[in-house]
Design a protein around this motif. Structure first.
Motif, PDB file in Angstrom:
ATOM      1  N   UNK A   1     -51.706  22.647  54.025  1.00 14.93           N
ATOM      2  CA  UNK A   1     -52.305  21.359  54.261  1.00 14.93           C
ATOM      3  C   UNK A   1     -52.270  20.548  52.956  1.00 14.93           C
ATOM      4  N   UNK A   2     -51.963  19.274  53.088  1.00 14.19           N
ATOM      5  CA  UNK A   2     -51.923  18.407  51.921  1.00 14.19           C
ATOM      6  C   UNK A   2     -53.331  18.032  51.468  1.00 14.19           C
ATOM      7  N   UNK A   3     -53.547  18.120  50.176  1.00 15.99           N
ATOM      8  CA  UNK A   3     -54.796  17.684  49.568  1.00 15.99           C
ATOM      9  C   UNK A   3     -54.604  16.273  49.041  1.00 15.99           C
ATOM     10  N   UNK A   4     -53.478  16.045  48.383  1.00 13.94           N
ATOM     11  CA  UNK A   4     -53.164  14.750  47.788  1.00 13.94           C
ATOM     12  C   UNK A   4     -51.918  14.173  48.456  1.00 13.94           C
ATOM     13  N   UNK A  13     -51.120  24.708  46.247  1.00 16.00           N
ATOM     14  CA  UNK A  13     -50.778  24.354  44.869  1.00 16.00           C
ATOM     15  C   UNK A  13     -52.040  24.198  44.024  1.00 16.00           C
ATOM     16  N   UNK A  14     -53.059  23.561  44.585  1.00 18.32           N
ATOM     17  CA  UNK A  14     -54.320  23.395  43.859  1.00 18.32           C
ATOM     18  C   UNK A  14     -54.927  24.764  43.568  1.00 18.32           C
ATOM     19  N   UNK A  42     -60.115  13.712  45.278  1.00 19.43           N
ATOM     20  CA  UNK A  42     -60.900  14.346  44.214  1.00 19.43           C
ATOM     21  C   UNK A  42     -62.027  15.208  44.783  1.00 19.43           C
ATOM     22  N   UNK A  43     -62.710  14.723  45.801  1.00 22.61           N
ATOM     23  CA  UNK A  43     -63.797  15.523  46.393  1.00 22.61           C
ATOM     24  C   UNK A  43     -63.262  16.796  47.027  1.00 22.61           C
ATOM     25  N   UNK A  44     -62.112  16.711  47.651  1.00 21.57           N
ATOM     26  CA  UNK A  44     -61.505  17.907  48.255  1.00 21.57           C
ATOM     27  C   UNK A  44     -61.116  18.898  47.160  1.00 21.57           C
TER      28      UNK A  44
END
Length: 74
Positions: A1-4, A13-14, A42-44
Motif C-alpha cells: 500500500x502506498x503511504x506517499x 519501504x517506510x 506524515x501522520x501515516x
C-alpha cells in the motif's frame, strides 16, 4: 500500500527505512522523500514508526548522521 502518493513510497519501504534506523518522519523524508511534498502522509508515517525504541535515537539527538547507509544506497 502506498503511504506517499507524491513520491510513490510504500508502507514496506517506510518499514525498511525504520528497520535501518530511521526513527522520525524527518529521517524517513531524508531517506526517501516521503512527507516532503504535500505532507498528507506524515501522520501515516508517524503511525508506522509508532513509539518504539530507536537504537539510533541518541545519535539523532546529538545531531549526528544516522542514515548515511540509506543515503549512499539511494
Amino acid at each position: 500500500m502506498y503511504v506517499c502518493s507524491c513520491f510513490g513510497v510504500t508502507e514496506q519501504q517506510v518499514k525498511k527505512h525504520a528497520e535501518d534506523g530511521a526513527c522520525t518522519p524527518r529521517q524517513i523524508a531524508s531517506a526517501c522523500k516521503a512527507g516532503t511534498d504535500c505532507g498528507s502522509c506524515v501522520r501515516r508515517i508517524q503511525a508506522i514508526l509508532g513509539r518504539a525504541a530507536c537504537p539510533r535515537r541518541e545519535l539523532a539527538d546529538q545531531g549526528k548522521p544516522v542514515l548515511t547507509d540509506l543515503a549512499d544506497a539511494a
